[in-house]
Design an enzyme around this catalytic site. Structure first.
Site, short mmCIF file in Angstrom:
data_model
loop_
_atom_site.label_atom_id
_atom_site.label_comp_id
_atom_site.label_asym_id
_atom_site.label_seq_id
_atom_site.Cartn_x
_atom_site.Cartn_y
_atom_site.Cartn_z
N ASP A 162 0.77 -1.26 -0.04
CA ASP A 162 -0.06 -0.01 0.07
C ASP A 162 0.63 1.09 0.02
O ASP A 162 0.76 2.13 0.62
CB ASP A 162 -0.98 0.07 1.20
CG ASP A 162 -2.07 0.96 0.70
OD1 ASP A 162 -2.28 1.43 -0.22
OD2 ASP A 162 -2.86 1.38 2.14
N LYS B 72 1.90 4.81 -1.06
CA LYS B 72 1.42 6.06 -1.40
C LYS B 72 1.89 7.06 -0.87
O LYS B 72 2.20 6.89 0.45
CB LYS B 72 0.02 5.79 -1.61
CG LYS B 72 -0.84 5.81 -0.35
CD LYS B 72 -2.21 5.67 -0.76
CE LYS B 72 -2.93 5.01 0.54
NZ LYS B 72 -4.26 4.69 0.35
N ASN C 176 0.99 7.42 3.07
CA ASN C 176 1.42 6.43 3.91
C ASN C 176 2.82 6.58 4.18
O ASN C 176 3.54 5.58 4.84
CB ASN C 176 1.13 5.02 3.48
CG ASN C 176 -0.47 4.44 3.63
OD1 ASN C 176 -1.25 4.93 4.44
ND2 ASN C 176 -0.85 3.43 2.93
N ASP D 221 1.16 2.34 8.23
CA ASP D 221 -0.19 1.48 8.04
C ASP D 221 0.15 0.35 7.23
O ASP D 221 0.36 0.11 5.86
CB ASP D 221 -1.06 2.42 6.91
CG ASP D 221 -2.47 1.88 6.82
OD1 ASP D 221 -2.66 0.54 7.03
OD2 ASP D 221 -3.48 2.55 6.43
#
Length: 674
Positions: free
Chosen positions: A487, A489, A492, A505
Site C-alpha cells: 500500500d 502512496k 502512508n 499503515d
C-alpha cells in the site's frame, strides 16, 4: 378491375416504400453502431491520456487543499483453495456469446484463454423480468453478468445513460473486490443473463495460476541445468517462461544459426534432424515430445545451433521459452540477498518492555492526526509524562468484521510489532475494548508527505530522490524478511521531526513463504500492479511496481495511471507504462528507472532480479547519492519540518469530530491474540 389494379399498385408502392425505409433504418443503425464504437474508442483514449492534462494541473493550477486523499481497497482474503467449483451445462451458442462478451470487455479480455474457458463453464443462468432492477447504484456487489437475451437501461443519479443489447459484460468491478455499484441497470425487456460471483472467479484465477506454476516447475526440474536450483528460483523462472506456438512444419531452430533461447515442449512433438555435409538432405535423429527440452547450451553461452528442430504435429507445437539474458538475471544465490539484516526480534522485545504495564486509561488524547478507513489516529501522551507523545490508532472492530479484514489487522500487528527499522514506524503496544482495537505507535510530527506534496504541487529530482531512497531502505528491510507491503502512496509516508520518511499503515502487509505468492486483491487503485488486477498471484515484485508509480507522482504531482473510476484506472494500468507520456520535467535517468520498475512482467522489474534491491540503489538516477549518510541519518533532508514541541500538530490537517463515536460492540473473540 381498375380499382383492384390501383389497389395492387398502391400496395406495391407501399411495400417498396417500407423496404426503402427498412434499408434507411439499417443504414442508420449501422451508422449508430459505428458512432458508438467511435465514442468507446475516444473514451478509452481520453482515459488513457487524462493524466497529460493532470500534469499541468498538478504543477500549479490546483490550489492547496483541493487534492483529496485516496482510500485503499481490499477483497476478503482467499484462505485455502478448497472451494468446489460448480460447472453449468450450456449450449454452444451461449458459450460463444459469453466468450465473445469477455473478449470485448476492456478488463476481462486480458485474462488467459484457459481462465476464460473456466469462467464460461462456471457461469450460471439468471432471469429478470421487464422493469426489475439487475444492479442498483450504491449497493455492494459481488456478481458480474453477461447478457444473452433482452435489453437493459443504464442510469446514474436517476438520469438515463444508455441502452445495452446482448453480448455485454455488466458490473465487472465486483469480481475484483467488495465495491459499491456505480450505476443502476434495469431490465427494459425480459432478460436472460449468465452470472458468476467473485469467490468463484478468484478461485478459478488462483487455481489456474497455481496449476500452471506447478506444471512449469515440474518441467524445469527435469532439465539437468535446473535440477539443483532452489524451489523459489524455479518458481521465478517459471514466471518468465513464455508460451510460443509453432505450426506443423515450422523450423523452431535451424542448424548453424545463432541463438540465445532455450525451449521446453509443453504440447505436441518435434523432429530433430542434422544436415549432412555436401548434401541438401537432412538426417533424422529423433523425435521429442511434451516435457522434452532443447537449446539448453544457448543459456550457457554456446549459441551456435547444432541441429534442426522442426514442429512435427498436425495440431501444432507449443513451447515454453526463456532467453539467456532473462535466465542470467534470475540465476543467483537468492539467499545472499536476505542475510543483510540480523534478527533483531530479541532487541525489539526489550524496547517494548517499557510499555508492558501501560493501560489504555493511562493515555491522554490531545488531537486527531488522521482519519482512515477503520477509525482515527490520535496524538496522545502518557499521564504524568509531558516530554514525549505517541500516535494511538483506533480501529472499529465491527467495521473490520463487516469488511472481513480480520486477517489483515492481525498481520499488521505481528509485522509492526517485530519490525525495528528507522524507516518503519514503530509499534510499542496494543490495546482493545468492546468497540475498538488500539495500536500505540511512535509519533511522526513532521506530518504526511501527502500534505507536503499537495501544498507544493510536485517535487524536484533531488527531493524525490531522498524520499524514494527512504522507501527503498524500508523495502530492503521488509523484503529481506519476505514481507510484502502492498500500500505504498504519499498518504502512508510520514515525516519525523528530522525530516526523514517512515512507512506507516501495514494493514495490507503480509509475510510470504519463500518463493510463494499471495492472491488477495488489495491496494490503492492508482498504485496496484497488473498481476494484482489480473489475479495472477503477486509477491514483493508488486512493491517495486508501486515504487515506480510513487517516483512519478512525487515528480509530477499525479500518478501515471489515473482514470475517471477504478475500472478505467485498472484498464490504463493494463496498457502499461509505455503507453504513458512522460512530461519533459522528468529527467532521462528518472524515466529509465521508473520504466524498469514498472515492467509488466513482475520478474523483469529492477529490484526483483539477481542483484536484488541493490540494483535500484546502483541505478544512474542515484549516482552520487549518500546511502550511508541516509542510514546513519547524517544526510540533510531536502525539507525540514517545523516541530516546536512533543505536542505540536501544526503539520497536520484539522479533522472534524468522529461522526460515529459509539460503534456497535463486537465480542466475537476473533481478536483474542491482539
Amino acid at each position: 378491375m381498375d380499382s383492384i389494379r390501383d389497389l395492387k399498385r398502391l400496395l406495391y408502392e407501399r411495400t417498396q416504400a417500407l423496404r426503402r425505409r427498412d434499408d434507411v433504418i439499417e443504414i442508420l443503425e449501422k451508422a449508430l453502431e459505428e458512432r458508438d464504437a467511435t465514442i468507446r474508442y475516444l473514451q478509452n483514449e481520453i482515459d488513457k491520456f487524462r493524466q497529460i492534462v493532470d500534469f499541468s494541473l498538478a504543477s500549479g493550477a490546483i490550489g492547496p487543499g483541493q487534492r483529496s486523499k485516496r482510500q485503499a481497497i481490499s477483497a476478503e482474503p482467499l484462505t485455502k483453495d478448497t472451494r468446489v467449483i460448480v460447472k453449468f451445462q450450456k449450449p454452444q451458442r451461449s458459450r460463444d456469446l459469453i466468450k465473445a462478451a469477455i473478449l470485448d470487455n476492456d478488463f476481462m479480455k486480458n485474462l488467459e484463454l484457459t481462465q476464460i474457458r473456466e469462467i464460461v463453464d462456471c457461469m450460471y443462468p439468471v432471469t429478470f423480468s421487464a422493469g426489475s432492477t439487475i444492479i442498483r447504484e450504491g449497493d455492494v456487489g459481488s456478481i458480474v453478468y453477461v447478457m444473452e437475451e433482452g435489453k437493459v437501461e443504464v442510469s446514474r443519479d436517476g438520469k438515463y445513460l444508455s441502452t445495452l443489447a446482448p453480448g455485454k459484460v455488466l458490473g465487472e468491478l465486483a469480481i475484483l473486490y467488495n465495491c459499491k455499484r456505480t450505476a443502476t441497470i434495469t431490465a427494459a425487456t425480459d432478460c436472460q443473463l449468465w452470472a458468476i460471483d467473485r469467490q468463484c472467479f478468484q478461485t478459478i484465477m488462483m487455481r489456474t495460476g497455481l496449476s500452471r506454476q506447478a506444471e512449469y516447475t515440474d518441467f524445469l526440474k527435469s532439465v539437468p541445468i535446473f535440477k539443483n536450483l532452489p524451489e523459489e528460483t524455479l518458481i521465478k523462472i517459471s514466471d518468465v517462461l513464455e508460451e510460443t506456438f509453432y505450426n506443423n512444419g515450422d523450423y523452431i531452430i535451424r542448424q548453424g544459426a545463432r541463438g540465445d533461447t532455450f525451449f521446453i515442449i509443453s504440447k505436441g512433438q518435434v523432429r530433430v534432424t542434422i544436415k549432412q555435409p555436401d548434401t541438401p538432405e537432412e538426417k533424422y535423429i529423433r523425435t521429442l515430445s511434451k516435457g522434452d527440452f532443447f537449446g539448453e547450451k544457448a543459456l550457457q553461452g554456446d549459441d551456435l545451433r547444432t541441429a534442426n528442430i522442426i514442429a512435427d504435429d498436425p495440431e501444432g507445437v507449443s513451447c515454453l521459452v526463456i532467453d539467456r539474458e532473462t535466465f542470467n538475471q534470475l540465476i543467483s544465490s537468492l539467499d545472499e540477498i536476505r542475510t543483510r539484516y540480523k534478527d533483531e526480534l530479541v532487541e525489539r522485545r526489550r524496547l517494548n518492555e517499557e510499555f508492558r504495564d501501560l493501560r489504555l486509561q493511562d493515555l491522554r488524547p490531545l488531537a486527531t492526526l488522521g482519519v482512515g478507513g477503520f477509525g482515527r489516529v490520535e496524538l496522545v501522551q502518557i499521564v504524568g509524562d509531558s516530554s514525549r507523545s505517541f500516535a494511538l490508532k483506533q480501529m472499529k472492530k465491527a467495521q473490520i468484521v463487516e469488511t472481513r479484514q480480520q486477517q489483515h489487522i492481525m498481520s499488521e500487528k505481528r509485522i509492526m510489532g517485530e519490525a525495528d527499522c528507522d524507516f518503519v514506524v514503530k509499534l510499542f503496544k496494543t490495546f482493545k475494548d468492546r468497540k475498538y482495537l488500539y495500536m500505540l505507535m511512535e509519533a511522526c510530527l513532521g506530518g504526511e508527505l501527502w500534505t507536503v506534496l499537495r501544498d507544493k504541487g510536485h517535487f524536484d529530482d533531488g527531493t524525490t530522490r531522498f524520499y524514494t531512497a527512504c522507501v527503498v531502505e524500508a523495502f530492503d528491510y521488509l523484503h529481506s524478511r519476505n514481507i510484502i507491503y502492498r500500500d505504498l502512496k504519499p498518504e502512508n509516508l510520514l515525516l519525523d521531526s528530522q525530516g526523514y520518511v517512515k512507512l506507516v499503515d501495514f494493514g495490507f502487509a503480509k509475510r510470504l513463504d519463500h518463493g510463494r505468492k499471495t492472491w488477495t486483491f488489495c491496494g490503492t487503485p492508482e498504485y496496484v500492479a497488473p498481476e494484482v488486477i489480473l489475479n495472477k498471484g503477486h509477491d514483493i515484485s508488486a512493491d517495486y511496481w508501486s515504487l515506480g508509480v510513487l517516483m512519478f507522482e512525487l515528480l509530477t504531482g499525479t500518478p501515471p495511471f489515473t482514470g475517471g473510476d477504478p475500472m478505467k484506472t485498472y484498464n490504463i494500468i493494463l496498457k502499461g507504462i509505455d503507453a504513458i507520456e512522460f512530461p519533459r520535467s522528468i529527467t532521462r535517468n528518472a524515466t529509465a528507472l521508473i520504466k524498469k520498475l514498472c515492467r509488466d512482467n513482475p520478474a523483469e522489474r529492477l529490484g526483483y532480479q539477481k542483484g536484488g534491491i541493490s540494483e535500484i540503489q546502483k541505478h544512474k538516477w542515484f549516482d552520487g547519492f549518500n546511502w550511508e549518510g541516509l542510514r546513519s541519518r547524517t544526510l540533510e533532508p531536502p525539507i525540514m519540518p517545523r516541530v516546536q514541541s512533543a505536542t505540536d500538530t501544526t503539520n497536520f490537517d484539522e479533522y472534524p469530530p468522529d461522526s460515529d463515536p459509539s460503534p456497535p460492540d463486537d465480542l466475537s473473540g476473533w481478536d483474542n491474540d491482539f
